[in-house]
Scaffold this motif. Structure first.
Motif, PDB file in Angstrom:
ATOM      1  N   THR A 291       0.669  -1.224  -0.107  1.00 55.70           N
ATOM      2  CA  THR A 291      -0.011   0.001   0.317  1.00 55.70           C
ATOM      3  C   THR A 291       0.891   1.122  -0.039  1.00 55.70           C
ATOM      4  O   THR A 291       0.791   1.991  -0.790  1.00 55.70           O
ATOM      5  CB  THR A 291      -0.777   0.173   1.503  1.00 55.70           C
ATOM      6  OG1 THR A 291      -1.690  -1.442   1.261  1.00 55.70           O
ATOM      7  CG2 THR A 291      -2.160   1.532   1.147  1.00 55.70           C
ATOM      8  N   ASP A 292       2.124   0.846   0.885  1.00 54.12           N
ATOM      9  CA  ASP A 292       2.715   2.375   0.793  1.00 54.12           C
ATOM     10  C   ASP A 292       3.686   2.160  -0.407  1.00 54.12           C
ATOM     11  O   ASP A 292       3.319   4.141  -0.285  1.00 54.12           O
ATOM     12  CB  ASP A 292       3.886   2.041   1.744  1.00 54.12           C
ATOM     13  CG  ASP A 292       3.181   2.126   3.717  1.00 54.12           C
ATOM     14  OD1 ASP A 292       2.011   3.042   3.818  1.00 54.12           O
ATOM     15  OD2 ASP A 292       3.957   1.536   4.536  1.00 54.12           O
ATOM     16  N   MET A 293       3.123   1.906  -1.074  1.00 52.63           N
ATOM     17  CA  MET A 293       3.865   1.763  -3.006  1.00 52.63           C
ATOM     18  C   MET A 293       2.991   2.353  -3.766  1.00 52.63           C
ATOM     19  O   MET A 293       3.177   2.283  -4.606  1.00 52.63           O
ATOM     20  CB  MET A 293       5.311   0.044  -3.183  1.00 52.63           C
ATOM     21  CG  MET A 293       5.665   0.209  -2.307  1.00 52.63           C
ATOM     22  SD  MET A 293       6.483  -1.990  -3.054  1.00 52.63           S
ATOM     23  CE  MET A 293       7.177  -1.762  -4.519  1.00 52.63           C
ATOM     24  N   GLY A 294       2.366   2.015  -3.320  1.00 49.28           N
ATOM     25  CA  GLY A 294       0.988   2.706  -4.288  1.00 49.28           C
ATOM     26  C   GLY A 294       0.156   1.654  -4.675  1.00 49.28           C
ATOM     27  O   GLY A 294      -0.695   1.894  -6.106  1.00 49.28           O
ATOM     28  N   LEU A 295       0.101   0.539  -4.470  1.00 50.59           N
ATOM     29  CA  LEU A 295      -0.198  -0.560  -4.844  1.00 50.59           C
ATOM     30  C   LEU A 295      -1.443  -0.873  -4.427  1.00 50.59           C
ATOM     31  O   LEU A 295      -1.461  -1.018  -3.382  1.00 50.59           O
ATOM     32  CB  LEU A 295       1.144  -1.663  -4.761  1.00 50.59           C
ATOM     33  CG  LEU A 295       2.126  -1.332  -5.619  1.00 50.59           C
ATOM     34  CD1 LEU A 295       3.165  -2.467  -5.657  1.00 50.59           C
ATOM     35  CD2 LEU A 295       1.457  -1.340  -7.278  1.00 50.59           C
ATOM     36  N   ILE A 296      -2.098  -2.439  -4.924  1.00 51.39           N
ATOM     37  CA  ILE A 296      -3.083  -2.384  -4.694  1.00 51.39           C
ATOM     38  C   ILE A 296      -3.160  -4.382  -4.365  1.00 51.39           C
ATOM     39  O   ILE A 296      -2.475  -4.689  -5.022  1.00 51.39           O
ATOM     40  CB  ILE A 296      -4.346  -2.070  -5.162  1.00 51.39           C
ATOM     41  CG1 ILE A 296      -4.715  -1.016  -5.516  1.00 51.39           C
ATOM     42  CG2 ILE A 296      -5.720  -3.057  -4.577  1.00 51.39           C
ATOM     43  CD1 ILE A 296      -6.580  -1.103  -6.115  1.00 51.39           C
ATOM     44  N   ALA A 297      -2.962  -4.520  -2.715  1.00 43.41           N
ATOM     45  CA  ALA A 297      -2.159  -6.087  -2.478  1.00 43.41           C
ATOM     46  C   ALA A 297      -3.670  -7.121  -2.975  1.00 43.41           C
ATOM     47  O   ALA A 297      -4.719  -6.605  -2.894  1.00 43.41           O
ATOM     48  CB  ALA A 297      -1.762  -6.066  -0.935  1.00 43.41           C
ATOM     49  N   VAL A 298      -3.529  -8.020  -3.483  1.00 39.65           N
ATOM     50  CA  VAL A 298      -3.944  -9.324  -4.360  1.00 39.65           C
ATOM     51  C   VAL A 298      -4.297 -10.110  -3.434  1.00 39.65           C
ATOM     52  O   VAL A 298      -5.203 -10.777  -2.189  1.00 39.65           O
ATOM     53  CB  VAL A 298      -4.545  -9.418  -5.422  1.00 39.65           C
ATOM     54  CG1 VAL A 298      -4.821 -10.609  -6.377  1.00 39.65           C
ATOM     55  CG2 VAL A 298      -4.083  -8.238  -6.224  1.00 39.65           C
TER      56      VAL A 298
END
Length: 328
Positions: A291-298
């Motif tokens: 999340t801190d990298m700007g991603l959405i965890a799957v």
């Protein structure tokens, strides 16, 4: 009749024994796996997002499986070199690929690829990303429709930036042009960093910036975020509509990071790896890092990633063909 039955049974027994042996072999492979170090191939240079994620997952995977997990960077030919290493590796679960969306785009962009997409078995989708459509705040544009109207009023005078030729941002930009019926000039950059700098510097009138590259600037007073590609709004930007919500469907495909192994790898091992990786991604620690990298965890299982790969391969092929984007 009795003789016939005995003959039939005699013929079937070896097959039954073989099937049982295969089933036991799969179970034994899963139980004994892993018994030596696992290497994770990253087909891009060290220090990038793919490398970072591979090392985060590798550290956790090593702790869970009790074996070293070694990350090896094998950059070259837009990721083809590293992908090919894994595609041609023994199917024993000890060579794993950290792949990205480019894996399913490459077959549509290159006439000659040394492997087939079917040579790789999906393990788990780790995270997904998207492109943000951003404009300089000084432009006064606050909605996507305003930008479209401005582009239509002055054909050929506006531009859009991407983080590289034949990347998702380039293909998304060309699909947007088709859907909106506008004429804007493509300007490719070597990555999201230089692209973002150009936008902030006023050299671009629009930019398709990867969410990870744009993340440090999403609250900047120098840019307006008009829309986001992909199938859903970004959790950190709930007020930013998707392209579909903005009236321009056809850009629903997300970027993603996922793990793969050679297609000949036993299903028992693929399932074991997939379950472990999915569990790692869903842990609070990894979820926060992503999340801190700007991603959405799957954190999906193998069959889910397989379905995503099939769907995305068809999508990007359609975009590349209609926009005539090629690397040959």
């Amino acid at each position: 009749m009795a003789i016939t039955r005995r003959k039939t049974l005699a013929r079937c027994l070896p097959l039954i024994a073989l099937a049982a042996a295969c089933g036991m072999g799969g179970a034994q492979a899963q139980d004994s796996y892993p018994s030596k170090p696992i290497r994770v191939i990253v087909p891009y240079p060290a220090g990038g997002g793919t490398d970072t994620i591979a090392r985060l997952i590798g550290t956790q995977l090593s702790q869970r499986l009790g074996q070293p997990v070694v990350v090896e960077n094998k950059p070259g030919a837009s990721g083809i070199l590293g992908n090919d290493i894994v595609a041609k590796a023994p199917g024993d679960g000890y060579t794993v690929l950290m792949g990205i969306t480019a894996l399913v785009q490459i077959p549509a962009l290159y006439k000659k690829v040394p492997y087939k997409l079917g040579d790789l078995a999906p393990v788990s989708q780790i995270a997904k990303s998207a492109d943000l459509l951003m404009v300089p705040r000084s432009s006064g544009v606050t909605t996507l429709q305003q930008f479209v109207d401005k582009a239509k009023a002055a054909p050929g005078t506006l531009n859009y930036g991407s983080y590289g030729n034949a990347t998702s941002s380039h293909m998304n930009g060309e699909r947007f042009k088709q859907k909106a019926g506008i004429d804007i000039t493509h300007i490719p950059y070597q990555g999201s960093g230089p692209e973002m700098a150009a936008l902030l510097g006023g050299q671009l009138t629009l930019a398709f910036v990867d969410a990870t590259g744009a993340y440090p600037h999403i609250k900047s007073d120098k840019v307006n975020i008009l829309a986001i590609t992909g199938s859903q709004r970004h959790p950190a930007l709930p007020q930013v509509p998707t392209m579909t919500e903005s009236g321009y469907p056809g850009l629903e495909a997300n970027g993603w990071f996922g793990m793969f192994v050679p297609a000949s790898t036993p299903k028992a091992i693929v399932d074991k790896l997939g379950a472990e990786v999915a569990s790692i991604v869903k842990s609070p620690e990894l979820n926060k890092r992503l999340t801190d990298m700007g991603l959405i965890a799957v954190g999906s299982l193998p069959d889910d990633l397989k379905a995503q790969v099939d769907k995305d391969a068809a999508h990007w092929k359609s975009v590349a063909e209609s926009a005539r984007i090629s690397m040959d």
